[in-house]
Design a protein around this motif. Sequence first.
Motif, PDB file in Angstrom:
ATOM      1  N   SER A 188       0.833  -2.489  11.319  1.00  0.00           N
ATOM      2  CA  SER A 188      -0.341  -2.609  10.448  1.00  0.00           C
ATOM      3  C   SER A 188      -1.558  -1.925  11.064  1.00  0.00           C
ATOM      4  O   SER A 188      -2.374  -1.337  10.354  1.00  0.00           O
ATOM      5  CB  SER A 188      -0.641  -4.073  10.158  1.00  0.00           C
ATOM      6  OG  SER A 188       0.437  -4.667   9.469  1.00  0.00           O
ATOM      7  N   SER A 200      -5.630  -6.074   6.649  1.00  0.00           N
ATOM      8  CA  SER A 200      -4.918  -6.970   5.710  1.00  0.00           C
ATOM      9  C   SER A 200      -4.054  -6.167   4.745  1.00  0.00           C
ATOM     10  O   SER A 200      -2.954  -6.598   4.379  1.00  0.00           O
ATOM     11  CB  SER A 200      -5.919  -7.830   4.931  1.00  0.00           C
ATOM     12  OG  SER A 200      -6.795  -7.027   4.162  1.00  0.00           O
ATOM     13  N   GLU A 201      -4.532  -4.986   4.338  1.00  0.00           N
ATOM     14  CA  GLU A 201      -3.728  -4.117   3.465  1.00  0.00           C
ATOM     15  C   GLU A 201      -2.493  -3.610   4.207  1.00  0.00           C
ATOM     16  O   GLU A 201      -1.412  -3.487   3.619  1.00  0.00           O
ATOM     17  CB  GLU A 201      -4.572  -2.939   2.975  1.00  0.00           C
ATOM     18  CG  GLU A 201      -5.609  -3.323   1.933  1.00  0.00           C
ATOM     19  CD  GLU A 201      -6.547  -2.187   1.585  1.00  0.00           C
ATOM     20  OE1 GLU A 201      -6.988  -2.103   0.432  1.00  0.00           O
ATOM     21  OE2 GLU A 201      -6.866  -1.377   2.494  1.00  0.00           O
ATOM     22  N   TYR A 204      -0.045  -6.472   4.341  1.00  0.00           N
ATOM     23  CA  TYR A 204       0.504  -6.623   2.979  1.00  0.00           C
ATOM     24  C   TYR A 204       1.575  -5.567   2.714  1.00  0.00           C
ATOM     25  O   TYR A 204       2.687  -5.887   2.259  1.00  0.00           O
ATOM     26  CB  TYR A 204      -0.639  -6.504   1.972  1.00  0.00           C
ATOM     27  CG  TYR A 204      -0.218  -6.377   0.528  1.00  0.00           C
ATOM     28  CD1 TYR A 204       0.210  -7.486  -0.200  1.00  0.00           C
ATOM     29  CD2 TYR A 204      -0.265  -5.144  -0.118  1.00  0.00           C
ATOM     30  CE1 TYR A 204       0.595  -7.361  -1.535  1.00  0.00           C
ATOM     31  CE2 TYR A 204       0.116  -5.019  -1.441  1.00  0.00           C
ATOM     32  CZ  TYR A 204       0.540  -6.123  -2.143  1.00  0.00           C
ATOM     33  OH  TYR A 204       0.926  -5.992  -3.458  1.00  0.00           O
ATOM     34  N   ILE A 208       5.571  -6.388   2.107  1.00  0.00           N
ATOM     35  CA  ILE A 208       6.134  -6.038   0.802  1.00  0.00           C
ATOM     36  C   ILE A 208       7.265  -5.021   0.956  1.00  0.00           C
ATOM     37  O   ILE A 208       8.260  -5.058   0.238  1.00  0.00           O
ATOM     38  CB  ILE A 208       5.033  -5.485  -0.142  1.00  0.00           C
ATOM     39  CG1 ILE A 208       4.047  -6.600  -0.523  1.00  0.00           C
ATOM     40  CG2 ILE A 208       5.635  -4.877  -1.402  1.00  0.00           C
ATOM     41  CD1 ILE A 208       4.648  -7.777  -1.261  1.00  0.00           C
ATOM     42  N   TYR A 218       0.812   0.475  -2.688  1.00  0.00           N
ATOM     43  CA  TYR A 218       0.443   1.177  -1.456  1.00  0.00           C
ATOM     44  C   TYR A 218       1.646   2.005  -1.014  1.00  0.00           C
ATOM     45  O   TYR A 218       2.754   1.473  -0.889  1.00  0.00           O
ATOM     46  CB  TYR A 218       0.053   0.191  -0.351  1.00  0.00           C
ATOM     47  CG  TYR A 218      -1.266  -0.508  -0.596  1.00  0.00           C
ATOM     48  CD1 TYR A 218      -2.457   0.012  -0.095  1.00  0.00           C
ATOM     49  CD2 TYR A 218      -1.315  -1.690  -1.343  1.00  0.00           C
ATOM     50  CE1 TYR A 218      -3.664  -0.626  -0.325  1.00  0.00           C
ATOM     51  CE2 TYR A 218      -2.535  -2.327  -1.579  1.00  0.00           C
ATOM     52  CZ  TYR A 218      -3.697  -1.789  -1.070  1.00  0.00           C
ATOM     53  OH  TYR A 218      -4.896  -2.415  -1.308  1.00  0.00           O
TER      54      TYR A 218
END
Length: 253
Positions: A188, A200-201, A204, A208, A218
Amino acid sequence: KAMCSGKLQTALLVAGYFVYLLVGAAVFQALERTAEKQEKMAAAQMKEAFLQNFTQLTVAEMEQFMKNLIEAIQNGVYPVGNESQFEESNWDFSNSFFFAGTVVSTIGSYGTLHPKTAGGQIFCVFFALFGIPLNIVFLHRVGKMLSLLCKKLGKFLYEKGMRKKKIKFLTLLFFLATGILVFLCLPSVFFQITEGWSYSEGIYFAFITLSTIGFGDYVVGKQSDRKYFSYYRVLVAIWILFGLAWIALLFNL
């Protein structure tokens, strides 16, 4: 002998698996690159015609332009920037390898990269037909190797006088924490730096992707205003494959 034979089988399986992906990537690249180049040239011509005549377009012509633009974007062609951007291929080796990895892992490339030629589509069917079972065998073998590490850790703790229930709990906790760090937290940070996402993206996207949900909101390596290093998507594909093996191990545990 049994141990040496097992290691040899594992080495051959891993080598064969990556050779399968490399061959698949090369074939996809050969089948799709020419068609993509023609599509990009058509998009560039459409953009040029629009810029020359946009003040004189009728409502119907404007709507047709919008439809063509949406179709081009859905096919992975983004008619923005100068002509040099049109020369960059979505089917270079890095992207092709990433696509091959997402096919056999059943995640899919979120619809941003897909074969458009008849040859590419037929090859994709047979590539997935044999690649998905090979991927399952590969993940099972890697998971088995990791589970041997669990047993060694458990044996070490047992020799230290720890109870079996506590050993099971600590082993699961160790591999859960290590996996979260290696396959979620650290990647990340990498995505945050490379893609410009928030942390956080990145978390995520990592979850996912590895859970094979794959919404496609994304996608790595697809921002036209960012420069990516060579084989960036190859590294992402390898991260996905070993991340899936880690998740398979957690289910086994």
